[in-house]
Scaffold this motif. Sequence first.
Motif, PDB file in Angstrom:
ATOM      1  N   ALA A  63      84.964  -1.217 121.720  1.00 41.77           N
ATOM      2  CA  ALA A  63      85.948  -0.182 121.928  1.00 41.77           C
ATOM      3  C   ALA A  63      86.556  -0.381 123.394  1.00 41.77           C
ATOM      4  N   LEU A  64      85.961  -1.019 124.260  1.00 38.81           N
ATOM      5  CA  LEU A  64      86.710  -1.408 125.620  1.00 38.81           C
ATOM      6  C   LEU A  64      87.528  -2.372 125.451  1.00 38.81           C
ATOM      7  N   LEU A  65      87.390  -3.440 124.592  1.00 41.33           N
ATOM      8  CA  LEU A  65      88.179  -4.374 124.432  1.00 41.33           C
ATOM      9  C   LEU A  65      89.254  -4.010 123.781  1.00 41.33           C
ATOM     10  N   LEU A  66      89.249  -3.013 122.795  1.00 33.82           N
ATOM     11  CA  LEU A  66      90.487  -2.585 122.171  1.00 33.82           C
ATOM     12  C   LEU A  66      91.371  -1.761 123.036  1.00 33.82           C
ATOM     13  N   GLU A  67      90.841  -1.138 124.208  1.00 30.98           N
ATOM     14  CA  GLU A  67      91.379  -0.403 125.198  1.00 30.98           C
ATOM     15  C   GLU A  67      92.410  -1.293 125.779  1.00 30.98           C
ATOM     16  N   VAL A  68      91.730  -2.577 126.331  1.00 26.70           N
ATOM     17  CA  VAL A  68      92.510  -3.713 126.928  1.00 26.70           C
ATOM     18  C   VAL A  68      93.775  -4.095 126.276  1.00 26.70           C
TER      19      VAL A  68
END
Length: 176
Positions: A63-68
């Motif tokens: 999820a955090l990677l997708l935000e980046v």
Amino acid sequence: HKDYHIRLAAVRALGQLGAPGESFAMDLRRPVLARVADPDWRVRGAALDTLEVLIPAGSAPEALLLEVVHLTRSPDWATRVAALDALGRVLGPVVHTAAEEALMSAVQDEHAHVREQALAVLCRVYPHGAAPVEARQAVLTRLDDRDRIVRQVSSQAVYRMMTPGQASLSRPVTRA
């Protein structure tokens, strides 16, 4: 806050609060990630450094990677550069499909600084011989870039990403 000094101090403090492995470090990632898109370059830089502390390479939750990855599509070129830098810092040896697509897209970006950063990240995440054909071809297309620095970074990327046997993946030579 309007004053960049306050935002900068807050990002740095968050980095000191959460070290890798600490359970509350997970809660600190989102506010730090939000500062990757900060209008001030000093705050963006501190946010990148802090993310590297909070998220060791290869341990970013999807999820955090997708935000980046989402930040790599920002209308602001400086935010795209910072987001690509963040990707390069948190990606591990297995590159997420969305991150790879973002990198391939950024290599073709209209802004030279974005293309330059994308090439640098490709070098970082794909060591000698590990780059897929698409990544190697994307790097090779930038050897003819209109920007001198992008051409230079691209030639360095060719050297770093390819083993001698892979250098033959260049496009056909055309003679004038």
